[in-house]
Design an enzyme around this catalytic site. Structure first.
Site, mmCIF file in Angstrom:
data_model
loop_
_atom_site.group_PDB
_atom_site.id
_atom_site.type_symbol
_atom_site.label_atom_id
_atom_site.label_comp_id
_atom_site.label_asym_id
_atom_site.label_seq_id
_atom_site.Cartn_x
_atom_site.Cartn_y
_atom_site.Cartn_z
ATOM 1 N N HIS A 96 5.261 9.448 -0.150
ATOM 2 C CA HIS A 96 3.971 9.678 -0.811
ATOM 3 C C HIS A 96 3.593 8.417 -1.580
ATOM 4 C CE1 HIS A 96 0.599 11.888 -2.214
ATOM 5 N NE2 HIS A 96 0.962 11.877 -3.479
ATOM 6 N N HIS B 175 -3.904 9.227 -6.475
ATOM 7 C CA HIS B 175 -3.277 9.452 -5.167
ATOM 8 C C HIS B 175 -4.048 10.513 -4.405
ATOM 9 C CE1 HIS B 175 -0.843 13.107 -6.583
ATOM 10 N NE2 HIS B 175 -1.443 12.652 -7.656
ATOM 11 N N CYS C 135 -2.561 9.612 2.426
ATOM 12 C CA CYS C 135 -2.331 8.902 1.170
ATOM 13 C C CYS C 135 -1.987 7.431 1.391
ATOM 14 C CB CYS C 135 -1.224 9.593 0.368
ATOM 15 S SG CYS C 135 0.391 9.646 1.204
#
Length: 235
Positions: free
Chosen positions: A65, A77, A166
């Site tokens: 991530h 994010h 992301c």
């Protein structure tokens, strides 16, 4: 007041997960609402060593991530989230993304670029800083430019597992080009499977097994013929 459409969709998804006897683990800062009162994984994050515009990575079990540090213990994010489709109330959207919201967001191809603390962003994982700078062909932009790009994108956005996730978000902000190495690796793996002629045999055997178990019907016969044929042609 909660949107009834969101409530119905959430209830249906919850029932499906219960019927399948699945227990999904939390992703990113998205712990389930029922577990919000539980203690988070122990971990201390000192944001003083981070600089505005830093690219943060948090390795997960199956993926990594990414986020952009904006300063003042804030990280921007991108996360799949269905809630912006039903409300624009900041307080509701800013609440931690639950598993139901995340899965429905993936299915509906909706997301939001949100701001969270470093601790909530990492959610117990280890943080790697600017590791992508060594591998990315383009030079990183200035930290202030990176942060400004991220701040402009905060809010609801479209989501695609392959084309807008992301990693695409952070690479656009820091390097000026939306790229996802995770997506590239996944596509290369799919290509390898397709090119491997053993996948044709495997799909044919699975199709025959489904015919034996479920009986001869269009729903079993057609996939048994079509899938191996396309794999053979593509290979």
């Amino acid at each position: 007041m909660k949107n009834p459409m969101y409530e119905v969709a959430s209830l249906l998804l919850e029932k499906l997960l219960l019927l399948a006897n699945l227990r999904l683990c939390s992703v990113g800062p998205g712990a389930a609402e029922e577990e919000e009162e539980e203690e988070k994984p122990a971990g201390y994050y000192d944001p003083t060593y981070l600089k505005r515009g830093d690219l943060l990575e948090v390795p997960r079990t199956l993926f990594v991530h990414f986020g952009i540090y904006l300063g003042d213990n804030r990280v921007a994010h991108l996360m799949p989230d269905i809630l912006p489709a039903f409300t624009d109330e900041p307080r509701q959207i800013q609440r931690m993304v639950t598993n139901k919201r995340l899965i429905l967001g993936v299915l509906a191809r909706m997301a939001s670029v949100r701001l969270d603390t470093v601790e909530d962003f990492a959610y117990g994982g280890s943080i790697l800083v600017n590791r992508m700078d060594e591998a990315f062909p383009s030079k990183a932009l200035s930290g202030e430019e990176v942060a400004r790009r991220a701040e402009k994108l905060v809010g609801a956005t479209a989501y695609s597992l392959l084309w807008n996730n992301c990693e695409h978000f952070v690479t656009y902000c820091r390097y000026g080009a939306a790229v996802s190495r995770q997506t590239d690796k996944f596509c290369e793996t799919v290509k390898m499977i397709i090119r491997d002629q053993r996948s044709v045999l495997a799909s044919a055997l699975l199709g025959l097994a489904s015919i034996v178990c479920l009986g001869l019907a269009p729903s079993t016969t057609l996939p048994t013929i079509i899938i191996p044929f396309f794999l053979w042609m593509a290979g």
